[in-house]
Design an enzyme around this catalytic site. Structure first.
Site: not given
Length: 941
Positions: A602, A597, A791
């Site tokens: 990100h 993740h 997510n």
């Protein structure tokens, strides 16, 4: 004459009706652009264009000269054309909005300049610009229009840019601009801005913001009249690494992750030889007085600088703040009684269920003092309802959640799913982390850690003997491995070979073993290295057959320890197996959060965003293709640095491996991350979950692998859309190679954004249509499909604590010896509950997972959001419509698979269907689950 373009789509076009406040507009005048002061430019402020050159030693902004030819003054033209410019401004909802609008309507605060695409035919130099003060025309629903009329020479040509000068006392959000012959709006040139323009005095400069029309140009195709603006706009926002950034600025620059620690809890700097890492956006804050290598921290995470246009929209910020506030109240209600006992375990499994079933609203009032807290809760609820009346009445449902956590889907579907081995295995293929399962291709399984004295024998205990015992005659380990011997000899994959690949593994041994002793020094937690072995059954589902837990030599000198746990028919064996699964689930959940993740989406995407803004002009077609995939990511990442991944933040205190979380992600980045392997097909092949068949097509090792099934459909659709788009703008390979902005962007991604890996040989070169399409498809997949898959399933799966514990707090009894085993035998449920996260940790985790798993109210979904620039080119518009059609077909296929009884990993009694990669269908908020709402274009929450 003005070149006609298609008008903005209905969603982006505003009706501009008459207003009683509209004043009579005299004819505009034609002026040559006499530069203010000199033709110089300060380094870029966020919205104006100050460059960030700084005087040496004091960090103050300096002045740099831009080499733009001085345009010649021209004579007044006898023949003129009247052009009208309409600028739409969005105003925030504020208590003084009416008085502010009266002020804006009566003052000439906005100056507009028109810039031609053409050079002056008489001089061969740039035209003078048409400049005019705008006047108020009207407004509706917080969108207000200002207009100016210009008389320009008939030979002025197409409007190639609009420059705005804001002389109001605060920043203004420019929604769009339209320029057209007065009286003929059908021939409008449209400028889709969506950008903040600051007051120049606020920035200490006198520069103007430039906006370009919707038509895209490669650098070599840029109209001559705006070539200088294309270059200077890019120079304006690059910065020079000096000075502290201000909230109003729009500077994009790089820095290492040196802002996660505090004076009391120092953390290593991530980025550099010792801890390789992607780069983040530079803020320029002062260095810490106690740790000169680190940057000082802000008191409020929302004060961390991001370029102004990367910040949340007003609507999203309101929803985010509301959700965060409600989440905070939720945590307060649930965790208040445990704030002085943060290590307190749940007393029973029934107590965990009561979080969702009974909630806190129905709890009896306290015996002492009776009902004061209950009364306070009712007051809070009443006042919140009053606050959210009107336009925000839809948020009322959120208020009810303060008093009761929503039952996660996994627990709502099947109250005992968390306990079942079938669900434990199924979620490796269709849960919130379907990206770690891998094929076992060699026996014995061997560690790559070199120090056997520290880490124990390299060969795993998951050996042939154990495998044969667990398979009980169905197959032998040698029969399974023989497939790979034949495959290597034949140098090809046969259908029979694919069918006989039966052993799979979750392998967290080498990644976690170096951190075990460090984590165990932290009170209230533990860690192991782990391997979990699965067997592929005839019905296409996985069956867990063994778990190996290991710890290295301890600091006190105890020798390395390891043991194997297997499904057992006995009561004792069953409880030990459940405890072993709990440890593995904590490892898997932590790795999911930190690597699959945070790191892979990100963190690694932020350099692409910074480089794109620094090197690709607003009018570049690749910038406009990628732009919707970068929305809000930098703001979310800044908030994550402020409250999630920082020292003693939510991730460190509630996820394995505690304060070493981000350090672990750095180690994985160093040894594991490769850009070329982030492409979904390559990732599947690397993990042995797919192979290329004789016909070159990709074949899945497990046919019913929902994440891969759906993901490959999405990947192929994105790739086709990108391919069509690239072919439209690049007619030849030379166009790609000679595109200096494109090449500079990709070079900067490698050498600055991912500087610690800049010399790796696997970086693709942008030297063909195929390589460019592959790079763009990879980035767009990571920001959309990959992120959606990891997510939005977090709360539905991990919201029920026993199903996906984020941390394990106690060592398994078999490691600890006789006394620990005695306690375990007396009360195995208590040992299990003491191993799960504490009550306090659980409440915090539930709140943050609920926040992270939520969709934004202004989300832009893949296939439904259309960038205005995509509508002005006929071929691009058709290509996007084809992409939309493919997504509709995928939606139908996903729904069909979820109803197919043969696909047991996504259909069955109590089975949660796989919808995380289901494209948006109509209004996403009509869906029953967050997981069904669609695939956002960007890494957003």
């Amino acid at each position: 004459m003005l070149t006609a373009t298609q008008p903005l789509a209905a969603a982006h076009t505003q009706s501009h009706g008459p207003s009683s406040l509209t004043s009579t507009v005299p004819s505009g005048r034609w002026v040559s652009p006499v530069p203010r002061r000199r033709q110089t430019r300060r380094t870029a402020s966020k919205i104006s264009c100050r460059s960030s050159s700084a005087a040496e030693g004091n960090g103050e902004a300096g002045v740099v000269t831009i080499g733009r030819p001085e345009p010649a003054r021209v004579k007044e033209q006898e023949t003129t054309v009247a052009l009208k410019a309409l600028v739409t401004v969005h105003m925030k909802s504020e208590p003084d909005l009416i008085s502010k609008m009266i002020e804006l309507a009566t003052k000439n605060w906005l100056s507009i300049e028109l810039v031609s695409t053409e050079l002056n035919p008489e001089t061969g130099l740039e035209w003078g610009t048409a400049s005019r003060k705008a006047t108020y025309r009207g407004g509706l629903n917080h969108h207000y229009t200002f207009e100016a009329i210009f008389n320009v020479p008939a030979s002025f040509g197409t409007v190639g840019a609009v420059r705005l000068d804001n002389d109001y006392r605060q920043e203004m959000f420019i929604k769009e601009i339209m320029v057209f012959p007065d009286g003929d709006e059908s021939r409008a040139v449209n400028f889709y801005c969506e950008s903040w323009v600051v007051d120049n005095e606020q920035c200490g400069n006198d520069d103007r913001r430039t906006f370009f029309p919707l038509k895209s140009y490669l650098p070599s195709q840029t109209p001559k009249g705006v070539q200088w603006l294309r270059k200077t706009e890019l120079e304006a926002i690059r910065g020079n690494g000096c000075g502290e950034r201000k909230p109003i600025e729009r500077i994009y620059d790089y820095d290492v992750y040196n802002d996660l620690g505090t004076p009391e809890a120092k953390r290593p700097v991530l980025g550099g030889k010792e801890h390789p890492y992607p780069r983040r956006c530079r803020t320029g804050r002062l260095r810490s007085t106690t740790d000169p290598a680190s940057e000082s921290r802000t008191k409020d995470p929302q004060d961390i600088y991001v370029p102004r246009d990367e910040a949340f929209s007003e609507r999203k910020q309101l929803a985010f703040d509301t959700k965060k506030t409600l989440a905070g109240l939720h945590a307060l209600i649930g965790g208040k009684k445990n704030e002085h006992h943060k290590e307190l375990s749940f007393p029973s499994l029934a107590a965990i269920d009561s979080i969702y079933e009974d909630g806190f609203m129905n709890m009896p009032p306290p015996k002492e003092g009776g009902g004061v807290m209950d009364f306070a809760f009712k007051v809070i609820r009443t006042e919140l309802v009053n606050l959210l009346r009107g336009d925000l009445a839809a948020m009322k449902d959120e208020i009810d959640k303060i008093f009761k956590f929503e039952t996660p889907e996994i627990h709502n579907k099947d109250k005992f799913a968390w306990f079942r081995d079938e669900e434990f295995a199924r979620e490796t293929l269709a849960g919130m982390n379907p990206m770690s399962i891998q094929l076992v291709t060699e026996l014995p399984i061997v560690s790559q850690l070199d120090d056997e004295i520290q880490y124990g024998p390299k060969e795993s205990l998951l050996n042939e003997t154990l495998i044969n015992e667990q398979l009980n005659g169905v197959m032998t380990a040698k029969e399974i491995m023989y497939v790979y011997i034949l495959e290597r000899q034949m140098l090809a994959t046969t259908p029979e070979a694919v069918q006989n690949k039966k052993l799979f593994m979750l392998d967290y041994h080498d990644a976690l073993m170096p951190y075990v002793n460090k984590v165990r020094s932290v009170e209230g937690t533990t860690l192991y290295g782990s391997r979990t072995l699965f067997f592929l059954t005839k019905d296409g589902t996985l069956k867990p057959i063994a778990i190996e837990l290991s710890r290295p030599k301890t600091e006190s000198g105890k020798l390395p320890w390891r043991d194997v746990f297997k499904p057992d028919g006995s009561v004792t064996g069953s409880w030990l197996w459940q405890l072993a699964k709990t440890h593995v689930l904590a490892h898997d959940t932590g790795y999911h959060q930190l690597v699959n993740h945070w790191l892979r989406t990100h963190c690694c995407v932020e350099p692409y965003i910074i480089a794109a803004n620094r090197q690709l002009s607003q009018m570049h077609p690749i910038y406009r293709l990628l732009h919707p995939h970068f929305r809000y990511t930098m703001e979310i990442n800044a908030l994550a640095r402020g409250m999630l991944i920082n020292a003693d933040g939510i991730i460190e205190t509630n996820f394995a491996p505690r304060e070493y979380c981000i350090e672990l992600s750095s180690a994985v980045y160093k040894d594991f991350w490769r850009f070329d392997m982030e492409a979904l097909p390559n990732d599947l092949i690397r993990r042995g979950m797919a192979v290329h068949g004789k016909d070159g097509k990709l074949e899945l090792t497990i046919e019913d692998y929902p994440y891969a099934n759906d993901g490959l459909l999405i990947w192929d659709a994105i790739k086709e859309w990108v391919s069509d788009y690239v072919k439209h703008y690049y007619s030849s390979v030379e166009d790609i190679i000679n595109d200096e902005e494109l090449q500079d962007w990709w070079d900067e991604v490698r050498t600055k954004g991912h500087e610690d890996k800049k010399d790796e040989p696997w970086w693709p070169k942008l030297d063909s249509h195929e390589s460019l399409v592959q790079v763009l498809t990879t980035i767009m997949w990571i920001t959309s499909g990959h992120h959606a898959a990891v997510n939005f399933g977090q709360y539905p799966y991990a919201g029920y604590i026993p199903n996906r514990p984020t941390i394990a707090r106690q060592n398994i009894p078999k490691e600890m010896g006789r006394q620990a085993m005695k306690k375990f035998m007396e009360d195995p449920e208590k040992v299990f509950l003491d191993t799960l996260p504490s009550q306090f940790q659980s409440f915090v985790v539930l709140v943050i997972l609920d926040l992270l798993s939520s969709h934004s109210p202004d989300e832009e979904y893949m296939g439904t959001h259309v960038e205005p620039a995509w509508t002005v080119e006929g071929n691009v518009k058709l290509a996007f419509q084809k992409f939309q059609g493919r997504l509709r077909d995928i939606l139908e296929q996903v729904d069909e698979w979820n109803e197919d009884p043969k696909r047991k990993n996504r259909h069955g009694a109590g089975v949660v269907p796989y919808t995380l990669l289901r494209p948006c269908d109509g209004d996403p908020f009509d869906e029953k689950s967050e997981m069904e709402m669609g695939i956002p274009n960007s890494i957003s929450i």
